[in-house]
Design an enzyme around this catalytic site. Structure first.
Site, short mmCIF file in Angstrom:
data_model
loop_
_atom_site.label_atom_id
_atom_site.label_comp_id
_atom_site.label_asym_id
_atom_site.label_seq_id
_atom_site.Cartn_x
_atom_site.Cartn_y
_atom_site.Cartn_z
N ASN A 155 9.33 6.57 -2.47
CA ASN A 155 8.61 7.07 -1.28
C ASN A 155 9.37 6.86 0.03
OD1 ASN A 155 8.10 4.35 -1.33
ND2 ASN A 155 5.96 4.53 -0.74
N GLU A 254 7.18 -6.36 -2.92
CA GLU A 254 6.37 -5.53 -2.02
C GLU A 254 5.61 -4.58 -2.91
OE1 GLU A 254 6.08 -5.81 1.10
OE2 GLU A 254 7.85 -6.86 1.79
N CYS A 288 2.83 2.70 0.84
CA CYS A 288 1.99 1.56 0.44
C CYS A 288 1.16 1.02 1.59
CB CYS A 288 2.85 0.47 -0.19
SG CYS A 288 4.28 0.08 0.78
N GLU A 460 9.82 -8.51 4.76
CA GLU A 460 11.02 -7.71 5.04
C GLU A 460 11.05 -7.34 6.51
OE1 GLU A 460 12.15 -5.91 0.75
OE2 GLU A 460 10.91 -4.60 1.96
#
Ligand code: ADP
Length: 481
Positions: A155, A254, A288, A460
């Protein structure tokens, strides 16, 4: 020849070379029409082993370079990516279906991690701690963790890679990236630019192949790999975590989300509608941090719904290569049927389709709003990953928080209010790694991105993002009279 084709590569990139073995290939398809964008040599477990060996060899010299030397090469890489922004964006749109303007935005966003961590490389400070006896001195230094395996989804074909690779390289680690088989082309294009930027061979390796589980297992089980960083589904995150257990390998995750978007009765409704459109329909809902549930106070439910449906009707679905399009195709046919089943389930349980609700052909699903959503519907618990926005109703702050937290996930959350006390109380009460207040777009290289609960661990971006790639060493110097 279209210019972007100069950046299309069809082999894995290992030890500074384009690497292929065997004759097996796989096709990268354009989700907008099913056409073939490129045919790639299909890497396998052995390809991954080759890449790990190369990264392991390169670690010795890369980790010993000064932070400044690493930083200069990274800055160069950043500049080359920005220079090739348009070509990379085109490749990204062709392989992912992402609207071209969003792809351009992702190139900027993804490259920003390289620039940020090139700067952070020079600020990886240690500590001097007062000794615990008069003749001792204690130092703390930060060292690179070793070879990193990065497994990334489709994505964000660029940004999910740079969020991991940039801090790793800045810290002095070397990397093996295994991009999604749906979108390996962006990854290979930036590997080429990394070579031009001056990274020594073996520092950055990209392995392309379709056998994800076999390739992932090699990375997780190799004694030469010190760290895994994964972005993807919670299910695969659990598999990789368990594969890392025997070697006690560190892993950052993640994973999935189930983002609530709460609109309180005092909110600026126009701002909330704008935020909801941006936070829900970016990349057709396939991120997400995309909004999964819109929770509306009963007093503003009708007002918000009317304005929101009107804003959704103005979205322009189509092939992402067309400038005016802001809703592209879903990644594949499986994604379409998944979204269809969410809608069918909601309708069966009393949900009302206020706009959209169906696919227009085998690749496109219309932006959809479902009114009267309830906790019994599948999307109350599961990640939609598509352009469907369910509207729920609540009547008190307590109920809103309870609904918002009623999920195993804890990545992004959002709420709209103009009340200062509520801003603090709700921000603290939400069991999420990220809270957007009066804001629907929250990703940036300067801020720590990551989740709690089943959404994973590790952060991150920001000054925290490099910590996943370092080891702390304590050095005690004694006998200092
Ligand atoms: P998504 O729904 O975003 O595709 P996945 O978790 O299925 O999420 O995939 C994320 C990445 O993980 C992709 O690159 C995919 O190929 C890879 N992957 C899928 N299954 C496995 C596995 N068993 N081991 C390692 N990687 C995997």
């Amino acid at each position: 020849m279209e210019e972007y084709k100069k950046l299309i590569f069809s082999k894995s990139y290992i030890n500074g070379e384009w690497f292929s073995e065997g004759t097996e290939t796989f096709e990268v398809l354009n989700p907008a029409d099913g056409s073939i964008v490129a045919t790639i040599n299909n890497g396998d477990a052995h390809t991954v082993t080759q890449a790990i060996d190369a990264a392991h060899d390169a670690f010795k010299s890369w980790s010993r370079k000064s932070a400044k030397e690493r930083s200069v090469i990274m800055q160069h890489w950043y500049a080359l990516i920005i220079e090739n922004r348009e070509h990379i964006a085109e490749i990204m749109t062709l392989e992912s279906g992402k609207p071209i303007n969003e792809s351009r935005g992702e190139v900027d966003y993804g490259a920003a991690f390289i620039q940020w961590f090139a700067e952070e490389a020079k600020r990886l400070y240690g500590d001097i701690i007062p000794g615990y006896t008069a003749d001792r001195r204690i130092m703390v230094i930060k060292q690179p963790i070793g070879v990193v395996g990065a497994i990334t989804p489709w994505n964000f074909p660029l940004a999910m890679i740079t969020r991991k690779v940039a801090p790793a390289l800045a810290a002095g680690c070397t990397v093996v990236v295994r991009p999604s088989e749906e979108t390996p082309l962006t990854a290979l294009a930036i590997a080429h630019l990394a070579e031009k930027a001056g990274f020594p061979k073996g520092v950055l390796n990209v392995v392309a192949g379709t056998n994800a589980s076999e390739m992932g297992k090699v990375l997780c089980e190799s004694p030469l790999v010190s760290k895994i960083s994964f972005t993807g589904s919670t299910k695969v995150g659990q598999i990789l975590s368990s594969q890392c257990v025997p070697s006690l390998k560190k892993i950052s995750l993640e994973l999935g989300g189930n983002a609530p978007f709460i609109v309180f009765e005092d909110a600026d409704i126009d701002a909330a509608v704008k935020g909801a459109i941006a936070g829900k329909f970016r990349f057709s809902g396939q991120t997400c941090v995309c909004i999964n549930r819109i929770l509306l106070h009963e007093k503003i439910y009708d007002q918000f719904t009317a304005k929101f449906v009107q804003a959704v009707s103005a979205l322009k679905p189509g092939n992402g290569m067309q400038e005016e399009v802001n809703i592209g195709p879903l990644i594949n046919k499986k994604a379409i049927s998944r979204v269809e089943s969410f809608v069918a389930d909601a309708v069966k349980k009393g949900g009302k389709i206020l706009i959209g609700g169906k696919k227009t052909d085998e690749y496109f699903f219309l932006p959809t709003v479902i009114g009267d959503a309830t906790k019994a519907m599948d999307f109350a618990k599961e990640e939609i990953f598509g352009p469907v926005a369910p509207l729920f109703k609540f009547s008190s702050d307590e109920e809103a928080v309870q609904l918002a937290n009623d999920t195993i996930y804890g990545l992004a959350s959002y709420f709209y209010t103009n009340d200062l006390k509520r801003t603090w109380k709700i921000s603290e009460a939400l069991e999420y790694g990220i809270v957007g207040v009066n804001e629907g777009l929250i990703s940036s290289e300067v801020a720590p991105f990551g989740g709690v609960k089943y959404s994973g661990s590790g952060r991150e971006g920001s000054k925290y993002g490099i910590e996943d790639y370092i080891e702390i060493k304590y050095i005690c110097i004694g006998n200092i009279e």
